[in-house]
Design a protein around this motif. Sequence first.
Motif, PDB file in Angstrom:
ATOM      1  N   VAL A  18     -30.911  41.693  40.398  1.00 19.17           N
ATOM      2  CA  VAL A  18     -30.512  42.525  39.272  1.00 19.17           C
ATOM      3  C   VAL A  18     -29.410  43.496  39.687  1.00 19.17           C
ATOM      4  O   VAL A  18     -28.467  43.740  38.932  1.00 19.17           O
ATOM      5  CB  VAL A  18     -31.726  43.245  38.660  1.00 19.17           C
ATOM      6  CG1 VAL A  18     -31.295  44.256  37.614  1.00 19.17           C
ATOM      7  CG2 VAL A  18     -32.676  42.227  38.061  1.00 19.17           C
ATOM      8  N   THR A  19     -29.484  44.015  40.891  1.00 23.17           N
ATOM      9  CA  THR A  19     -28.424  44.889  41.393  1.00 23.17           C
ATOM     10  C   THR A  19     -27.108  44.121  41.469  1.00 23.17           C
ATOM     11  O   THR A  19     -26.051  44.642  41.107  1.00 23.17           O
ATOM     12  CB  THR A  19     -28.803  45.460  42.772  1.00 23.17           C
ATOM     13  OG1 THR A  19     -30.018  46.189  42.630  1.00 23.17           O
ATOM     14  CG2 THR A  19     -27.722  46.362  43.316  1.00 23.17           C
ATOM     15  N   GLN A  20     -27.162  42.874  41.917  1.00 20.64           N
ATOM     16  CA  GLN A  20     -25.952  42.045  41.973  1.00 20.64           C
ATOM     17  C   GLN A  20     -25.402  41.773  40.569  1.00 20.64           C
ATOM     18  O   GLN A  20     -24.193  41.836  40.341  1.00 20.64           O
ATOM     19  CB  GLN A  20     -26.246  40.724  42.688  1.00 20.64           C
ATOM     20  CG  GLN A  20     -26.507  40.890  44.158  1.00 20.64           C
ATOM     21  CD  GLN A  20     -27.010  39.608  44.790  1.00 20.64           C
ATOM     22  OE1 GLN A  20     -27.229  38.606  44.125  1.00 20.64           O
ATOM     23  NE2 GLN A  20     -27.203  39.638  46.099  1.00 20.64           N
ATOM     24  N   LEU A  21     -26.295  41.486  39.627  1.00 25.65           N
ATOM     25  CA  LEU A  21     -25.850  41.264  38.252  1.00 25.65           C
ATOM     26  C   LEU A  21     -25.225  42.541  37.685  1.00 25.65           C
ATOM     27  O   LEU A  21     -24.210  42.481  36.998  1.00 25.65           O
ATOM     28  CB  LEU A  21     -27.025  40.826  37.369  1.00 25.65           C
ATOM     29  CG  LEU A  21     -27.562  39.425  37.607  1.00 25.65           C
ATOM     30  CD1 LEU A  21     -28.823  39.205  36.790  1.00 25.65           C
ATOM     31  CD2 LEU A  21     -26.516  38.380  37.272  1.00 25.65           C
ATOM     32  N   ALA A  22     -25.833  43.675  37.975  1.00 28.16           N
ATOM     33  CA  ALA A  22     -25.303  44.951  37.485  1.00 28.16           C
ATOM     34  C   ALA A  22     -23.905  45.207  38.035  1.00 28.16           C
ATOM     35  O   ALA A  22     -23.043  45.727  37.327  1.00 28.16           O
ATOM     36  CB  ALA A  22     -26.248  46.084  37.864  1.00 28.16           C
ATOM     37  N   SER A  23     -23.669  44.818  39.273  1.00 29.76           N
ATOM     38  CA  SER A  23     -22.341  45.034  39.854  1.00 29.76           C
ATOM     39  C   SER A  23     -21.298  44.102  39.219  1.00 29.76           C
ATOM     40  O   SER A  23     -20.121  44.425  39.185  1.00 29.76           O
ATOM     41  CB  SER A  23     -22.372  44.854  41.368  1.00 29.76           C
ATOM     42  OG  SER A  23     -22.575  43.507  41.715  1.00 29.76           O
ATOM     43  N   ARG A  24     -21.738  42.953  38.701  1.00 28.29           N
ATOM     44  CA  ARG A  24     -20.820  42.027  38.039  1.00 28.29           C
ATOM     45  C   ARG A  24     -20.487  42.454  36.609  1.00 28.29           C
ATOM     46  O   ARG A  24     -19.465  42.075  36.066  1.00 28.29           O
ATOM     47  CB  ARG A  24     -21.425  40.625  37.984  1.00 28.29           C
ATOM     48  CG  ARG A  24     -21.490  39.956  39.313  1.00 28.29           C
ATOM     49  CD  ARG A  24     -21.992  38.551  39.148  1.00 28.29           C
ATOM     50  NE  ARG A  24     -22.402  38.028  40.432  1.00 28.29           N
ATOM     51  CZ  ARG A  24     -23.166  36.968  40.578  1.00 28.29           C
ATOM     52  NH1 ARG A  24     -23.602  36.324  39.518  1.00 28.29           N
ATOM     53  NH2 ARG A  24     -23.496  36.545  41.768  1.00 28.29           N
ATOM     54  N   PHE A  25     -21.411  43.209  35.998  1.00 32.23           N
ATOM     55  CA  PHE A  25     -21.242  43.609  34.602  1.00 32.23           C
ATOM     56  C   PHE A  25     -21.383  45.125  34.443  1.00 32.23           C
ATOM     57  O   PHE A  25     -22.236  45.594  33.685  1.00 32.23           O
ATOM     58  CB  PHE A  25     -22.281  42.903  33.722  1.00 32.23           C
ATOM     59  CG  PHE A  25     -22.232  41.406  33.811  1.00 32.23           C
ATOM     60  CD1 PHE A  25     -21.268  40.686  33.126  1.00 32.23           C
ATOM     61  CD2 PHE A  25     -23.152  40.721  34.595  1.00 32.23           C
ATOM     62  CE1 PHE A  25     -21.222  39.298  33.212  1.00 32.23           C
ATOM     63  CE2 PHE A  25     -23.111  39.334  34.683  1.00 32.23           C
ATOM     64  CZ  PHE A  25     -22.137  38.628  33.999  1.00 32.23           C
ATOM     65  N   PRO A  26     -20.572  45.907  35.128  1.00 28.77           N
ATOM     66  CA  PRO A  26     -20.737  47.364  35.071  1.00 28.77           C
ATOM     67  C   PRO A  26     -20.559  47.932  33.666  1.00 28.77           C
ATOM     68  O   PRO A  26     -21.172  48.943  33.327  1.00 28.77           O
ATOM     69  CB  PRO A  26     -19.672  47.888  36.026  1.00 28.77           C
ATOM     70  CG  PRO A  26     -18.660  46.796  36.119  1.00 28.77           C
ATOM     71  CD  PRO A  26     -19.429  45.512  35.919  1.00 28.77           C
TER      72      PRO A  26
ATOM     73  N   ALA B  35     -27.483  38.253  30.845  1.00 27.98           N
ATOM     74  CA  ALA B  35     -27.076  37.884  32.209  1.00 27.98           C
ATOM     75  C   ALA B  35     -28.281  37.433  33.026  1.00 27.98           C
ATOM     76  O   ALA B  35     -28.196  36.466  33.783  1.00 27.98           O
ATOM     77  CB  ALA B  35     -26.376  39.052  32.889  1.00 27.98           C
ATOM     78  N   CYS B  36     -29.401  38.117  32.864  1.00 26.07           N
ATOM     79  CA  CYS B  36     -30.613  37.733  33.608  1.00 26.07           C
ATOM     80  C   CYS B  36     -31.137  36.376  33.157  1.00 26.07           C
ATOM     81  O   CYS B  36     -31.548  35.561  33.978  1.00 26.07           O
ATOM     82  CB  CYS B  36     -31.700  38.787  33.432  1.00 26.07           C
ATOM     83  SG  CYS B  36     -31.483  40.234  34.471  1.00 26.07           S
ATOM     84  N   ALA B  37     -31.131  36.137  31.855  1.00 26.21           N
ATOM     85  CA  ALA B  37     -31.600  34.847  31.337  1.00 26.21           C
ATOM     86  C   ALA B  37     -30.719  33.714  31.859  1.00 26.21           C
ATOM     87  O   ALA B  37     -31.221  32.674  32.294  1.00 26.21           O
ATOM     88  CB  ALA B  37     -31.619  34.858  29.811  1.00 26.21           C
ATOM     89  N   ALA B  38     -29.420  33.923  31.845  1.00 26.29           N
ATOM     90  CA  ALA B  38     -28.495  32.894  32.342  1.00 26.29           C
ATOM     91  C   ALA B  38     -28.702  32.656  33.834  1.00 26.29           C
ATOM     92  O   ALA B  38     -28.715  31.505  34.293  1.00 26.29           O
ATOM     93  CB  ALA B  38     -27.051  33.312  32.074  1.00 26.29           C
ATOM     94  N   TYR B  39     -28.891  33.728  34.592  1.00 27.31           N
ATOM     95  CA  TYR B  39     -29.135  33.596  36.030  1.00 27.31           C
ATOM     96  C   TYR B  39     -30.389  32.755  36.278  1.00 27.31           C
ATOM     97  O   TYR B  39     -30.396  31.839  37.098  1.00 27.31           O
ATOM     98  CB  TYR B  39     -29.273  34.980  36.674  1.00 27.31           C
ATOM     99  CG  TYR B  39     -29.634  34.901  38.126  1.00 27.31           C
ATOM    100  CD1 TYR B  39     -28.644  34.764  39.092  1.00 27.31           C
ATOM    101  CD2 TYR B  39     -30.967  34.929  38.538  1.00 27.31           C
ATOM    102  CE1 TYR B  39     -28.971  34.661  40.428  1.00 27.31           C
ATOM    103  CE2 TYR B  39     -31.297  34.824  39.872  1.00 27.31           C
ATOM    104  CZ  TYR B  39     -30.301  34.694  40.818  1.00 27.31           C
ATOM    105  OH  TYR B  39     -30.630  34.582  42.136  1.00 27.31           O
ATOM    106  N   ALA B  40     -31.464  33.075  35.564  1.00 27.33           N
ATOM    107  CA  ALA B  40     -32.728  32.354  35.753  1.00 27.33           C
ATOM    108  C   ALA B  40     -32.584  30.880  35.400  1.00 27.33           C
ATOM    109  O   ALA B  40     -33.151  30.022  36.076  1.00 27.33           O
ATOM    110  CB  ALA B  40     -33.820  33.003  34.913  1.00 27.33           C
ATOM    111  N   CYS B  41     -31.821  30.588  34.356  1.00 25.78           N
ATOM    112  CA  CYS B  41     -31.617  29.187  33.954  1.00 25.78           C
ATOM    113  C   CYS B  41     -30.889  28.406  35.036  1.00 25.78           C
ATOM    114  O   CYS B  41     -31.252  27.281  35.348  1.00 25.78           O
ATOM    115  CB  CYS B  41     -30.820  29.131  32.658  1.00 25.78           C
ATOM    116  SG  CYS B  41     -31.746  29.673  31.216  1.00 25.78           S
ATOM    117  N   HIS B  42     -29.890  28.993  35.597  1.00 24.08           N
ATOM    118  CA  HIS B  42     -29.054  28.281  36.561  1.00 24.08           C
ATOM    119  C   HIS B  42     -29.599  28.299  37.985  1.00 24.08           C
ATOM    120  O   HIS B  42     -29.190  27.483  38.802  1.00 24.08           O
ATOM    121  CB  HIS B  42     -27.630  28.834  36.523  1.00 24.08           C
ATOM    122  CG  HIS B  42     -26.965  28.569  35.215  1.00 24.08           C
ATOM    123  ND1 HIS B  42     -26.525  27.316  34.838  1.00 24.08           N
ATOM    124  CD2 HIS B  42     -26.715  29.381  34.173  1.00 24.08           C
ATOM    125  CE1 HIS B  42     -26.025  27.380  33.627  1.00 24.08           C
ATOM    126  NE2 HIS B  42     -26.118  28.615  33.198  1.00 24.08           N
TER     127      HIS B  42
END
Length: 99
Positions: free
Chosen positions: A6-14, A56-63
């Motif tokens: 989640v920290t990585q996702l947050a850094s991608r979508f500030p 973003a989290c849903a997409a991450y989990a799918c992939h």
Amino acid sequence: MRPTVVTQLASRFPELLRNQDSPLPCTVDPNLFDPDAGGPASLARSLCYQCPLVQACAAYACHHHRRGIWGGTTERERRLAGYPPRPCHPAGPDSKGEN
């Protein structure tokens, strides 16, 4: 694992976190989103839907074939939406089931 992702996702979508004053729920209590921990899925889902990173989290989990509640979705829901389950480990040298 979840707080790191989640920290990585947050850094991608500030831009999604500009108005976020409190910590993201899944970083405070990651076990709530784990089906093996026995937390109520409805509570985890409601927290996801309040999060700016829900898509973003849903997409991450799918992939990445994650277990548990991610982006307000369960592993079963992601599979029904057409995303394959996590890859299985080979059974070993006799992976065809022949003896």
